[in-house]
Design an enzyme around this catalytic site. Structure first.
Site, PDB file in Angstrom:
ATOM      1  N   HIS A  84       0.857  -1.194   0.000  1.00  0.00           N
ATOM      2  CA  HIS A  84       0.000   0.000   0.000  1.00  0.00           C
ATOM      3  C   HIS A  84       0.889   1.238   0.000  1.00  0.00           C
ATOM      4  O   HIS A  84       1.947   1.247   0.612  1.00  0.00           O
ATOM      5  CB  HIS A  84      -0.885   0.017   1.260  1.00  0.00           C
ATOM      6  CG  HIS A  84      -2.061   0.925   1.138  1.00  0.00           C
ATOM      7  ND1 HIS A  84      -1.983   2.279   1.385  1.00  0.00           N
ATOM      8  CD2 HIS A  84      -3.333   0.683   0.759  1.00  0.00           C
ATOM      9  CE1 HIS A  84      -3.168   2.815   1.186  1.00  0.00           C
ATOM     10  NE2 HIS A  84      -4.008   1.882   0.798  1.00  0.00           N
ATOM     11  N   ASP A 126      -7.944  -5.279  -0.077  1.00  0.00           N
ATOM     12  CA  ASP A 126      -8.400  -6.152  -1.167  1.00  0.00           C
ATOM     13  C   ASP A 126      -8.022  -7.617  -0.974  1.00  0.00           C
ATOM     14  O   ASP A 126      -8.459  -8.466  -1.750  1.00  0.00           O
ATOM     15  CB  ASP A 126      -7.822  -5.643  -2.494  1.00  0.00           C
ATOM     16  CG  ASP A 126      -8.396  -4.289  -2.851  1.00  0.00           C
ATOM     17  OD1 ASP A 126      -7.615  -3.362  -3.105  1.00  0.00           O
ATOM     18  OD2 ASP A 126      -9.626  -4.158  -2.823  1.00  0.00           O
TER      19      ASP A 126
HETATM   20  C1  SDX Z   1      -6.221   0.030  -2.897  1.00  0.00           C
HETATM   21  O1  SDX Z   1      -4.415   4.485  -1.977  1.00  0.00           O
HETATM   22  C2  SDX Z   1      -5.362   3.887  -1.358  1.00  0.00           C
HETATM   23  O2  SDX Z   1      -5.775   4.240  -0.282  1.00  0.00           O
HETATM   24  C3  SDX Z   1      -5.955   2.715  -2.105  1.00  0.00           C
HETATM   25  C4  SDX Z   1      -6.982   1.868  -1.349  1.00  0.00           C
HETATM   26  C5  SDX Z   1      -8.260   2.625  -1.108  1.00  0.00           C
HETATM   27  O3  SDX Z   1      -8.984   2.275  -0.166  1.00  0.00           O
HETATM   28  O4  SDX Z   1      -8.584   3.512  -1.931  1.00  0.00           O
HETATM   29  O5  SDX Z   1      -6.435   1.440  -0.122  1.00  0.00           O
HETATM   30  C6  SDX Z   1      -7.371   0.636  -2.171  1.00  0.00           C
HETATM   31  O6  SDX Z   1      -6.002   0.361  -4.026  1.00  0.00           O
HETATM   32  C7  SDX Z   1      -5.334  -0.940  -2.156  1.00  0.00           C
HETATM   33  C8  SDX Z   1      -4.120  -1.432  -3.018  1.00  0.00           C
HETATM   34  C9  SDX Z   1      -4.638  -2.515  -3.963  1.00  0.00           C
HETATM   35  N1  SDX Z   1      -3.597  -2.852  -4.928  1.00  0.00           N
HETATM   36  C10 SDX Z   1      -2.947  -4.059  -4.845  1.00  0.00           C
HETATM   37  O7  SDX Z   1      -3.130  -4.884  -3.956  1.00  0.00           O
HETATM   38  C11 SDX Z   1      -1.985  -4.321  -5.989  1.00  0.00           C
HETATM   39  C12 SDX Z   1      -0.690  -4.918  -5.444  1.00  0.00           C
HETATM   40  N2  SDX Z   1       0.032  -3.867  -4.708  1.00  0.00           N
HETATM   41  C13 SDX Z   1       0.803  -2.971  -5.459  1.00  0.00           C
HETATM   42  O8  SDX Z   1       0.994  -3.062  -6.765  1.00  0.00           O
HETATM   43  C14 SDX Z   1       1.456  -1.816  -4.691  1.00  0.00           C
HETATM   44  O9  SDX Z   1       1.778  -2.247  -3.437  1.00  0.00           O
HETATM   45  C15 SDX Z   1       0.628  -0.562  -4.632  1.00  0.00           C
HETATM   46  C16 SDX Z   1       0.199  -0.136  -6.006  1.00  0.00           C
HETATM   47  C17 SDX Z   1      -0.575  -0.784  -3.790  1.00  0.00           C
HETATM   48  C18 SDX Z   1       1.478   0.525  -4.010  1.00  0.00           C
HETATM   49  O10 SDX Z   1       2.505   0.768  -4.880  1.00  0.00           O
HETATM   50  P1  SDX Z   1       3.648   1.870  -4.592  1.00  0.00           P
HETATM   51  O11 SDX Z   1       3.388   2.591  -3.319  1.00  0.00           O
HETATM   52  O12 SDX Z   1       3.830   2.651  -5.838  1.00  0.00           O
HETATM   53  O13 SDX Z   1       4.901   0.983  -4.291  1.00  0.00           O
HETATM   54  P2  SDX Z   1       5.870   0.371  -5.407  1.00  0.00           P
HETATM   55  O14 SDX Z   1       5.073  -0.258  -6.516  1.00  0.00           O
HETATM   56  O15 SDX Z   1       6.888   1.412  -5.738  1.00  0.00           O
HETATM   57  O16 SDX Z   1       6.547  -0.820  -4.561  1.00  0.00           O
HETATM   58  C19 SDX Z   1       7.674  -0.593  -3.703  1.00  0.00           C
HETATM   59  C20 SDX Z   1       8.451  -1.904  -3.728  1.00  0.00           C
HETATM   60  C21 SDX Z   1       8.844  -2.338  -5.157  1.00  0.00           C
HETATM   61  O17 SDX Z   1       9.977  -3.177  -5.032  1.00  0.00           O
HETATM   62  P3  SDX Z   1      11.463  -2.498  -5.322  1.00  0.00           P
HETATM   63  O18 SDX Z   1      11.365  -1.831  -6.673  1.00  0.00           O
HETATM   64  O19 SDX Z   1      11.660  -1.516  -4.163  1.00  0.00           O
HETATM   65  O20 SDX Z   1      12.381  -3.683  -5.272  1.00  0.00           O
HETATM   66  O21 SDX Z   1       7.603  -2.981  -3.249  1.00  0.00           O
HETATM   67  C22 SDX Z   1       7.361  -3.916  -4.287  1.00  0.00           C
HETATM   68  C23 SDX Z   1       7.683  -3.204  -5.587  1.00  0.00           C
HETATM   69  O22 SDX Z   1       8.059  -4.144  -6.590  1.00  0.00           O
HETATM   70  N3  SDX Z   1       5.927  -4.263  -4.222  1.00  0.00           N
HETATM   71  C24 SDX Z   1       5.446  -5.484  -4.414  1.00  0.00           C
HETATM   72  C25 SDX Z   1       4.075  -5.373  -4.193  1.00  0.00           C
HETATM   73  N4  SDX Z   1       3.752  -4.109  -3.906  1.00  0.00           N
HETATM   74  C26 SDX Z   1       4.916  -3.414  -3.918  1.00  0.00           C
HETATM   75  N5  SDX Z   1       6.058  -6.646  -4.741  1.00  0.00           N
HETATM   76  C27 SDX Z   1       5.243  -7.729  -4.842  1.00  0.00           C
HETATM   77  N6  SDX Z   1       3.907  -7.707  -4.641  1.00  0.00           N
HETATM   78  C28 SDX Z   1       3.292  -6.547  -4.325  1.00  0.00           C
HETATM   79  N7  SDX Z   1       1.964  -6.513  -4.151  1.00  0.00           N
END
Ligand code: SDX
Length: 423
Positions: free
Chosen positions: A301, A358
């Site tokens: 998140h 989620d």
């Molecule tokens: C919602 O914003 C809100 O409040 C949203 C929400 C709401 O109520 O409105 O809470 C609802 O959208 C919840 C999130 C649902 N999405 C997911 O579950 C999709 C999976 N999660 C992600 O893709 C990710 O965690 C985000 C999109 C939620 C957040 O992404 P960020 O903050 O841009 O973080 P990032 O993608 O830059 O990740 C940082 C690191 C990366 O690794 P490095 O490049 O540092 O090595 O963490 C890793 C990412 O690859 N990472 C994950 C991951 N999420 C982040 N690796 C594997 N699986 C994941 N789910």
């Protein structure tokens, strides 16, 4: 104590803004005027787009509050219609106010004939989020009096109640269309969630546990400060676009798998793990391999770097709802296994990746008989009051401006036109 910024030969002071929960911001409103500089923050990782009194999140502590009430208390003691009133009006309603609000929403128990026909034009396998956002925008054609630039307080009340009623109707109709079945007319005598389930299934004797579980899920989705879809609503609403267009844009932003579409992606991920026979340890190994393109959907998140408090509530509700319904879902076991292993794995621990709202919600929706491609629709139904509350707060803010971020140009600078023959 202002912040001091030293830029080349100049030092300027920038005011510090402190919120009621102690959050601090450097107010850069006058930065460009005084220095010619702008800030650069792709993805708005550390940028506050507005002040708001609706929802507070503490990502480190895993705290979520609607208008100062903890999400745990609201989920336990309130309900979706009351929580919607709370975020929109800033206080809990008196009994007569709640009854009036509930009745007003229930009075919008149908949509114009043209919308009913438009839903039927979509292919049966069209994603319901596309059906919803298209028809939400199309509704504007039938209510010209709500397309004025500045709605009166009464018109705001009307349009918010109307959209809460009609989004539910359109969601149910989209579902019935996909099932190849006739629409079922809303029954005003049923509560919001029971009526939605009745409009989907035709079963008037909705199990109270099922309706309560759905109500809790909607409560947990009501608002979440400046997430992607809410920021989209603020962006579109700031041009004084009408409410139908503004909410339609919010639905489209929510559709993405990185945002609200994640609840559907989680179920598809769990089913893939189950059907492929690969254990979740193998799956997590794939997720950690950057080249795989796999993500642990429902984890991570932008704000929560601890447990999403909503995920905790939903996980408990999962066990009790499935037990009460006598549902054994192997996907729940896989989800729990994934969580257990991931929370001990350095990759996830070091990146502070925890289950978000989620991760478990889809399992309850599935147990309630809601199909996977309707999960994000349920998120939209829950989030609608929050979107409208944030829109209302924005348009009522004295001197509110159209949202128009700046950029830093990195393209070519002095190109000369060449005749096509000489290119
Ligand atoms: C919602 O914003 C809100 O409040 C949203 C929400 C709401 O109520 O409105 O809470 C609802 O959208 C919840 C999130 C649902 N999405 C997911 O579950 C999709 C999976 N999660 C992600 O893709 C990710 O965690 C985000 C999109 C939620 C957040 O992404 P960020 O903050 O841009 O973080 P990032 O993608 O830059 O990740 C940082 C690191 C990366 O690794 P490095 O490049 O540092 O090595 O963490 C890793 C990412 O690859 N990472 C994950 C991951 N999420 C982040 N690796 C594997 N699986 C994941 N789910």
């Amino acid at each position: 104590m202002p912040a001091k910024l030293i830029l080349e030969d100049k030092t300027i002071e920038l005011p510090i803004f402190v919120g009621t929960e102690g959050e601090k911001a450097v107010d850069v409103t006058k930065l460009r005027a005084e220095t010619g500089y702008v800030t650069l923050d792709s993805g708005y990782m550390d940028t506050g787009a507005c002040t708001s009194a609706i929802t507070f999140l503490d990502g480190e502590q895993g705290i979520l509050k609607y208008r100062g009430y903890s999400i745990e208390e609201i989920a336990e003691k309130s309900n979706f219609i009351e929580a919607s009133y709370l975020v929109i009006h800033g206080r809990l309603p008196k009994e007569d106010e709640l009854k009036k609000f509930q009745a007003k929403i229930a009075s919008y128990d149908d949509v114009p004939q043209g919308i009913k026909e438009m839903i039927k034009i979509f292919p049966k396998d069209a994603h319901p989020m596309g059906i919803l956002s298209s028809n939400m925008s199309a509704l504007s054609a039938y209510y010209p009096d709500l397309l004025v630039q500045d709605l009166s307080p009464e018109q705001k009340e009307t349009v918010m109640a109307q959209l809460m009623g009609q989004l539910k109707v359109m969601a149910a109709y989209a579902y019935r269309h996909q099932q190849g079945k006739e629409y079922i007319k809303s029954d005003k005598n049923l509560d919001y969630c029971s009526d939605f389930i009745y409009m989907m299934t035709g079963n008037k004797n909705v199990d109270k546990e099922v309706a309560k579980a759905l109500d809790i899920l909607l409560v947990l989705h009501v608002d979440h400060e400046q997430n992607c879809s809410t920021s989209t609503v603020r962006m579109v609403g700031s041009s004084k676009a009408n409410m139908f267009a503004t909410i339609s844009a919010g639905i489209d932003a929510l559709w993405g798998p990185l945002h609200g579409g994640a609840n559907q992606a989680v179920l598809e991920m769990l089913e893939e793990i189950k059907d492929s026979g690969k254990g979740y340890k193998d799956f997590l190994a794939e997720v950690k391999d950057k080249n795989s393109g796999s993500r642990l959907m429902g984890f991570g998140h932008r704000v929560y770097k601890n447990f999403d408090p909503r995920a905790k509530i939903i996980k408990v509700a999962c066990d009790s709802v499935l037990a009460k319904l006598g549902v054994q879902d192997p996907l729940l076991d896989i989800a729990k296994g994934l969580e257990e292993v991931a929370l001990k794995d350095e990759y996830f621990v070091s990146r502070k990746l925890y289950p978000n709202v989620d991760f478990y919600s889809g399992i309850i929706y599935r147990a309630l008989g809601i199909p996977t491609n309707m999960f994000t629709v349920m998120f939209a139904m829950g989030r609608l009051p929050g979107w409208m509350a944030q829109w209302k707060e924005m348009v009522e803010q004295p001197g509110f401006k159209i949202c128009r971020p700046r950029q830093i140009y990195v393209g070519e600078t002095t190109n000369k036109y060449k005749d096509i023959k000489s290119r």
